[in-house]
Enzyme design. Sequence first.
Site, short mmCIF file in Angstrom:
data_model
loop_
_atom_site.label_atom_id
_atom_site.label_comp_id
_atom_site.label_asym_id
_atom_site.label_seq_id
_atom_site.Cartn_x
_atom_site.Cartn_y
_atom_site.Cartn_z
CD GLU A 111 -3.08 -1.03 2.18
OE1 GLU A 111 -2.99 -0.20 3.10
OE2 GLU A 111 -4.06 -1.79 2.04
CD GLU A 130 -3.76 -5.89 3.14
OE1 GLU A 130 -4.63 -5.21 3.73
OE2 GLU A 130 -2.54 -5.63 3.19
#
Length: 501
Positions: free
Chosen positions: A173, A292
């Site tokens: 991320e 995720e």
Amino acid sequence: MMQVKATVDGGFPVCEIDDRLYGSFIEHLGRAIYTGIYEPSHPGADADGFRTDVLELVRELRVPIVRYPGGNYASAYNWEDGVGPKASRRARLDLAWRAGEPNLVGIGEFARWAKKAGSEVMMALNLGTRGIEETRNQVEYCNHPGGTYFSDLRHSHGNPEPYNFKVWCLGNEMDGPWQVGCKTAEEYGKLAREVGKALKLFDPSLQLVVCGSSGPGMPTFPQWEATVLDLCQEQADFLSLHTYAKKVGDDSATFLGETTQFEAFIKTVESTVEFARARARSKKRIKLSVDEWNVWYHSDAAAAKVEPWSVGPRLLEDVYTLEDALVVGAFLIVLLRHADSVRMACLAQLVNTIAPIMTEPGGPAWRQTIFYPFLHASLYGRGRALPTSVASPAYENAKHGQVPYLDAMSVLSPNGREVTVFCVNRSPDSKAALELRLGGFSKISVLEHLVLSHPDPLAVNDKAHPELVIPRKAQGALVDRDLLKATIEPYSWNVLRLSVE
Ligand code: AHR
């Protein structure tokens, strides 16, 4: 009763499903590691300090690959802190979750745990605070047989066999302002390209995952993807997607529809990958890694109350309802529908932290509601994805537009003898009379119809009632030549297993 017609085409599978669609994730976060997978003082711990009750539940889920060590945690993690004799390991502050980290579990322990669990490791590299030098040392430590400084260091730590991790995430991320060392797309893309280049020079067969946006709501989505792919077209094998569904207040209708937004997210990323491929004049097809995904909202308020720098704090311990399990089931249907481009996915996470498995320190481990749709998909969702069209009545929702009550997807087993239809009913009060026509088979019969439902949509499994929400067998499903007829209960997750010839 709603009437729902569907068709499954057995003659033209969409694609082979990569088993790694049923991957998961363990981060040094909350109690995922400490008192989750690792608790040496637990009565059921093995010689390595791993909880055997947890290992059994993980094995039951047949998780092919587990992402490690983060998540946000990875972006400030020094892998060297978690190797070597435990007595001399450094305790550190984990800035991502503001927790204490004793480093009693590191690469070697996790590799050992994963082997016991029957899983491969997806290793996430720190591209927040670190770069080419540390990551090339890490890959040499992990995968080189011996005769060099870092591979011999692994030997000296009692692990002569290389771990041979095949899948490496180039950061986590990296677009997120909350990330230690977050970057612009250009900064990240250049770093990922150079780290990727070094890793591929070490071993061209490594599979590298570059960071996509942390979610479709990020202001830089999907330009981030386009820029990163332009820079890393040669090095990237996968592009990551992350997504978490949240329920706001008591708005179940919007919550149940969240997976329509997830599907739109996947479609946009698929198009962006094609766009970047065309710009690069490349033949290579970069695949998607949804590394995720889950439901995450129950623990939001509790997070603020946790004492900083404690080891294994109770963080992100969502207790999942039946309704959450339906959303997880709907996620799985979307993943299967896009199994040609989505080759890997990780349910985030696996133990205690937004997880299907919960534990009590010194006490039992149990299955949350979301354990079951994931289990069913992992057991019966391998093989070939079959095109499945569903004509379902829909409801109008302010955020998502038209949301079909019923969604379904089908899979042909690896031996070609079973078709499994996964189906979710989002209606809180309407049964559905499902009529599903199966083309391409001569003999079809029902093996079983499994249902997960509960009169209370907010029912949960907890320590006191670990089996309140569990699947049961439904009666009444039948096949007339090529037509499957089944009643689908309101608010239910369904697994229709058929024998076919
Ligand atoms: O899974 C929990 C966290 O969610 C991960 O650490 C991070 O990557 C994401 O924001």
